[in-house]
Design a protein around this motif. Sequence first.
Motif, short mmCIF file in Angstrom:
data_model
loop_
_atom_site.label_atom_id
_atom_site.label_comp_id
_atom_site.label_asym_id
_atom_site.label_seq_id
_atom_site.Cartn_x
_atom_site.Cartn_y
_atom_site.Cartn_z
N HIS A 193 -31.58 -8.15 -17.16
CA HIS A 193 -31.34 -8.64 -15.80
C HIS A 193 -30.18 -9.62 -15.72
O HIS A 193 -29.84 -10.08 -14.63
CB HIS A 193 -32.62 -9.30 -15.25
CG HIS A 193 -33.75 -8.35 -15.04
ND1 HIS A 193 -33.89 -7.58 -13.91
CD2 HIS A 193 -34.78 -8.01 -15.86
CE1 HIS A 193 -34.98 -6.83 -14.01
NE2 HIS A 193 -35.53 -7.07 -15.19
N GLU A 194 -29.61 -9.96 -16.86
CA GLU A 194 -28.51 -10.92 -16.85
C GLU A 194 -27.31 -10.34 -16.09
O GLU A 194 -26.91 -9.20 -16.30
CB GLU A 194 -28.10 -11.25 -18.30
CG GLU A 194 -29.15 -12.00 -19.08
CD GLU A 194 -30.22 -11.09 -19.68
OE1 GLU A 194 -30.16 -9.85 -19.43
OE2 GLU A 194 -31.11 -11.61 -20.38
N GLY A 195 -26.78 -11.13 -15.17
CA GLY A 195 -25.64 -10.69 -14.37
C GLY A 195 -26.00 -9.79 -13.21
O GLY A 195 -25.12 -9.29 -12.51
N ALA A 196 -27.30 -9.59 -12.98
CA ALA A 196 -27.75 -8.69 -11.89
C ALA A 196 -27.97 -9.47 -10.60
O ALA A 196 -28.36 -10.64 -10.62
CB ALA A 196 -29.03 -7.98 -12.31
N VAL A 197 -27.74 -8.78 -9.49
CA VAL A 197 -28.06 -9.31 -8.16
C VAL A 197 -29.08 -8.37 -7.55
O VAL A 197 -28.79 -7.20 -7.30
CB VAL A 197 -26.80 -9.39 -7.27
CG1 VAL A 197 -27.18 -9.84 -5.86
CG2 VAL A 197 -25.77 -10.32 -7.88
N HIS A 198 -30.28 -8.87 -7.31
CA HIS A 198 -31.37 -8.04 -6.79
C HIS A 198 -31.60 -8.36 -5.32
O HIS A 198 -31.99 -9.49 -4.98
CB HIS A 198 -32.66 -8.28 -7.57
CG HIS A 198 -32.59 -7.89 -9.02
ND1 HIS A 198 -32.06 -6.69 -9.43
CD2 HIS A 198 -33.00 -8.54 -10.14
CE1 HIS A 198 -32.13 -6.61 -10.75
NE2 HIS A 198 -32.69 -7.72 -11.21
N ARG A 199 -31.36 -7.39 -4.45
CA ARG A 199 -31.63 -7.55 -3.02
C ARG A 199 -33.07 -7.11 -2.77
O ARG A 199 -33.47 -6.00 -3.17
CB ARG A 199 -30.65 -6.74 -2.18
CG ARG A 199 -29.19 -7.22 -2.35
CD ARG A 199 -28.28 -6.61 -1.29
NE ARG A 199 -28.65 -7.04 0.05
CZ ARG A 199 -28.27 -8.19 0.61
NH1 ARG A 199 -27.52 -9.05 -0.07
NH2 ARG A 199 -28.64 -8.51 1.83
N LEU A 200 -33.84 -7.95 -2.12
CA LEU A 200 -35.28 -7.75 -1.98
C LEU A 200 -35.68 -7.73 -0.52
O LEU A 200 -35.28 -8.60 0.26
CB LEU A 200 -36.04 -8.87 -2.70
CG LEU A 200 -35.65 -9.15 -4.15
CD1 LEU A 200 -36.40 -10.35 -4.69
CD2 LEU A 200 -35.91 -7.92 -5.02
N THR A 201 -36.52 -6.74 -0.16
CA THR A 201 -37.05 -6.65 1.19
C THR A 201 -38.48 -6.13 1.12
O THR A 201 -38.92 -5.62 0.09
CB THR A 201 -36.24 -5.70 2.09
OG1 THR A 201 -36.52 -4.34 1.71
CG2 THR A 201 -34.75 -5.96 2.00
#
Length: 277
Positions: free
Chosen positions: A179-187
Motif C-alpha cells: 500500500h506504500e505510495g497508494a491513494v485509496h478513494r473510499l465511498t
Amino acid sequence: MIVVTGATGNVGRALVDRLVAHGEPVRALTRDPRRARLPERAEVVRLDPGDPAAPFRGATRLFLYVQGAGDRMGDFLAAARDAGVRHVVLLSSGIIQEGADETHPIHVMHATVERQVRDSGLAWTFLRPNAFATNALQWRAQIRAGDTVRGVFANALTAPIHEDDIAAVAERALLDGGHEGAVHRLTGPEAVTTAEQVAALGRALVRPLRFAEIPPHEAGPDLFPHVPQDALEGFLKTIGGLVGTEPEITGTVEEITGSPARTFSRWAEDHADDFRD
C-alpha cells in the motif's frame, strides 16, 4: 507498535478496536486519556505537542488524522521518522481530486498535510473518503427533540461511507504490504439523498422522520457543528453542487478488505442508539 492519532474520533476509535481485537500492539494518542474510554489493551498516551517524539518510541507505523498534530505537523512527522516510524497512513479527504477547487478551505487543509507527509521521508498511504455517514450525527439533537429534521438541499446525492469501513481499509494498509505510495478513494456502495438518509434513520428508530428543507442562507453553525465557521460558506456551496449530480462510487473497500462497503441503512441501524434520548 502502531500509533493511532485521533483515537477517540469516529475512525480512530474504530481502528483501535480493530487492531486490539486482532492482537496488534496499539498506542492511542488523545489529549485527555482519562476520558478516552478505549480498550484496556490499548496503550493510551496523552498527546503532548511540546514533546513530539514521546509517542513514537518503539513504534514503526502511524495512522494520522489530518488535524492530529495541529500546526506542528512538520515537527510531528520528523519526530516519528527519527524515532523509527517507517510508514504513515493518512486519513485525508475525497475533496482532493482532479478539477477540484484548490482554494476551498477543506481542500487547502488536506492538501497541505498530504504535501507534508510526502516530504517527510516516510512511506505513505493516503485514504481519501468522500461523505462520512457519521455526518448524520449532526441531526441527533433534532431527532431526539422531534420527528422533523431541518436542513439544506434535500435532494443532494452522496454515497456515505461507514467509519468502520474506513478503519478496515486503514487496518489493511497498516498491516499488509503493497500500500506504500497508494491513494485509496473510499465511498459507500450506493447513492442516497439527504432526505433518504433521514428516512433511513426513521426506519432504524421505528419512527417516521421528515426532512424539512430550508434555504442555505438560513443554515448556521447549529446545523453543521462539525464544520469550522470559516469553511461553512464553501461547505454549503459544495453540498448544493451535489443536487442532480451522481456521486463517485468506488469498490475500494471490498477490493482491499474482501467485504463490501456497508450501506447508509446499515450505518443507521448500527447507530440508532446515538439518536435516542
